[in-house]
Write an enzyme that holds these catalytic residues in place. Structure first.
Site, PDB file in Angstrom:
ATOM      1  N   LYS A  68     -52.245  83.530 -12.754  1.00  0.00           N
ATOM      2  CA  LYS A  68     -50.528  82.786 -12.709  1.00  0.00           C
ATOM      3  C   LYS A  68     -49.591  83.779 -12.454  1.00  0.00           C
ATOM      4  CE  LYS A  68     -52.612  81.309 -16.552  1.00  0.00           C
ATOM      5  NZ  LYS A  68     -53.034  80.267 -17.530  1.00  0.00           N
ATOM      6  N   ASP A 109     -57.407  77.582 -23.685  1.00  0.00           N
ATOM      7  CA  ASP A 109     -56.834  76.701 -23.038  1.00  0.00           C
ATOM      8  C   ASP A 109     -57.596  75.522 -23.217  1.00  0.00           C
ATOM      9  OD1 ASP A 109     -56.062  77.682 -21.045  1.00  0.00           O
ATOM     10  OD2 ASP A 109     -54.560  76.410 -20.159  1.00  0.00           O
TER      11      ASP A 109
HETATM   12  C1  BGC Z   1     -57.223  81.842 -16.391  1.00  0.00           C
HETATM   13  C2  BGC Z   1     -57.426  81.119 -17.948  1.00  0.00           C
HETATM   14  C3  BGC Z   1     -56.813  79.922 -17.596  1.00  0.00           C
HETATM   15  C4  BGC Z   1     -56.225  78.775 -17.048  1.00  0.00           C
HETATM   16  C5  BGC Z   1     -55.338  77.311 -16.466  1.00  0.00           C
HETATM   17  C6  BGC Z   1     -56.232  80.943 -15.449  1.00  0.00           C
HETATM   18  O1  BGC Z   1     -55.265  81.657 -14.438  1.00  0.00           O
HETATM   19  O2  BGC Z   1     -57.194  83.218 -16.135  1.00  0.00           O
HETATM   20  O3  BGC Z   1     -57.657  81.639 -18.661  1.00  0.00           O
HETATM   21  O4  BGC Z   1     -58.059  78.928 -18.777  1.00  0.00           O
HETATM   22  O5  BGC Z   1     -55.363  79.796 -15.723  1.00  0.00           O
HETATM   23  O6  BGC Z   1     -54.438  77.874 -17.818  1.00  0.00           O
END
Ligand code: BGC
Length: 498
Positions: free
Chosen positions: A198, A233
């Site tokens: 992200k 989460d």
């Molecule tokens: C992460 C996950 C997370 C999801 C939503 C992804 O980029 O790898 O661990 O649960 O985003 O937040």
């Protein structure tokens, strides 16, 4: 308790598309763009074709998701899906009592929360939370800087504990730490960061126990609190939703990023060794954002991926989640502007800036039902710096819809893949009774068209009979309370056996 407004500086955030806060309208006299509908049409047609998600394609994606889940459960590294063991073997029962904190790091905001739990009778007696945007430079800084920032936010919040909250003497404040990145859990309260996603690129955290990073930062501040659960989460959402509804079996996050987790039988996890679970089941964090099979991708997806900080990774996430939908549309529009003068002779400097168009902008544009699409024109002008005539705006809305439809339908196919896998293992456990899929994340919550496409795909795939037992529901409390509940369930000081 004050709740700081979530005005994130970052590309990853997803806020509701509030029409009341739309940008100032574009003055009518500026619109001098000639009609472009005809020349752009082939590009739109091609995009629609490339992004199409007919039923056979969705079925293939759902099957591939189920197969990848099995492969990831069989051996470590067996598939794109990591199928991470959460060490959460029992979900909240309602008996949890006491004061617990939750700390949530996962997108562009960082949230702290406290909750006073009152057991079966009292349930959630009181909650308070605070939310702060993560400064962009911290997303690219050092691990120490990021964790110091988090710990000091937590310290400030903990200082102002009102009299609705009670900590028994002789105990420490316990925290459920929601850390929403791929973590290899080593126990319920420890785990190693595999990699950032992200848009985060913090140095010095990957390969380290993130709870140790937080503990060190708390020590530097003299903050005496204890992390009793480290959760993703999605896992927090599942726990929070299960607290209210025993039929919750799956949780999905669709926000900045995306993920899914579900309740798995321990005997269906071949890679699991020496893990005893009193309940016979455990929560698996799929990390489905890394899924990549059978997706209808375009040149725009490939270019965006190549330019990203994690090329070749998180392909499902890059196709369906809030951080990326706006950017894909921007890339399409830029090509249409350059190749076919979609926006006449507008200067394309702003539109050429990566991530300038955000998913909430797409959402706001898709809510415009006026004849001449004035809101769309204003957003294009204010956000992307281009002038447009009504026919160009119509094309823009069509592009948004094409990308959002693909995302929503693929997310739906992913959900069906998970349900299918669970049903194949124990017939009737999913489709033979009511099964709830708990949803959370700004994209799901705030984008009506996305939600509709998702649920249409689920119904198409399952057929009316099975679909009527599957309830896809926005989770009431999100992951925060869930993390606090898991802190309670794993408390050093209390035991809540029912
Ligand atoms: C992460 C996950 C997370 C999801 C939503 C992804 O980029 O790898 O661990 O649960 O985003 O937040």
């Amino acid at each position: 308790m004050s709740v700081t407004a979530a005005t994130s500086p970052s590309v990853g955030s997803f806020h509701p598309c509030r029409r009341s806060t739309r940008p100032a309208a574009l003055p009518r006299f500026r619109i001098s763009v000639r009609s472009t509908a005809v020349s752009v049409t082939p590009l739109v047609t091609e995009l629609r074709k490339d992004c199409a998600t007919p039923l056979p394609l969705l079925r293939h994606v759902a099957d591939a998701m189920a197969a990848d889940m099995r492969a990831g459960l069989a051996v470590e590294g067996g598939s794109d899906l990591k199928m991470i063991l959460s060490y959460v073997d029992s979900l909240p029962t309602g008996n949890e009592k006491g004061l617990f904190y939750a700390l949530d790091l996962g997108g562009t905001n960082f949230r702290v929360l406290r909750v006073q739990l009152g057991g079966k009778e009292g349930r959630v007696i009181a909650t308070e939370f605070d939310q702060v945007p993560i400064p962009k430079d911290l997303m690219f800084g050092t691990s120490e800087e990021l964790f110091d920032f988090i710990a000091s936010g937590l310290a400030k919040f903990a200082q102002n504990e009102g009299n609705k909250f009670h900590l028994p003497t002789g105990t420490k404040r316990e925290i459920g730490f929601t850390f929403s990145f791929p973590v290899k859990q080593t126990s319920v309260d420890s785990g190693i960061l595999i990699k950032w996603t992200k848009g985060f690129s913090v140095s010095g955290t990957a390969g380290r126990d993130v709870v140790a990073c937080l503990n060190e930062a708390m020590e530097r501040l003299g903050l005496d609190m204890r992390v009793s659960a480290l959760v993703n989460d999605a896992v927090g959402t599942l726990a929070g939703a299960r607290y209210w509804d025993d039929d919750v079996m799956v949780a999905i996050i669709l926000g900045t990023g995306t993920n899914a987790c579900y309740v798995e039988r321990v005997d269906a996890i071949p890679k699991l060794q020496d893990h005893a679970s009193s309940s016979g089941s455990t929560i698996i964090n799929t990390e489905w954002g890394a899924f990549s099979k059978g997706l209808p991708l375009t040149e725009f997806d490939r270019d965006m991926d190549a330019a990203s900080i994690n090329p070749g990774e998180q392909i499902f996430e890059k196709t369906i989640s809030g951080m990326y939908l706006g950017e894909i549309v921007r890339r399409v529009l830029l090509k249409m502007a350059q190749a076919d003068e979609l926006f006449g002779d507008s200067i394309l400097e702003k539109l050429s800036t990566p991530f300038v168009l955000r998913t909430p902008d797409l959402c706001a544009m898709q809510q415009d039902t006026s004849d001449d699409l004035q809101d769309v024109g204003s957003i294009l002008y204010n956000v992307a710096g281009v002038e447009s005539n009504p026919s160009a705006r119509k094309i823009v809305v069509e592009v948004c819809d094409t990308i959002v439809k693909r995302g929503g339908r693929l997310a739906g196919a992913g959900i069906v893949g998970i349900l299918q896998k669970m049903e194949e293992d124990s017939k009737g456990v999913i489709f033979g009774k009511r099964t709830v899929v708990a949803m959370d994340g700004g994209l799901y919550e705030n984008y009506p068209q996305y939600r509709t496409y998702l649920s249409e795909a689920v119904t198409e795939l399952l057929g009316d009979d099975s679909a009527k037992n599957v309830v896809i529901e926005h989770s009431k409390d999100g992951s925060g309370i869930g993390a606090a509940l898991l802190a309670a369930a794993n408390s050093k000081y209390h035991s809540y056996d029912s």
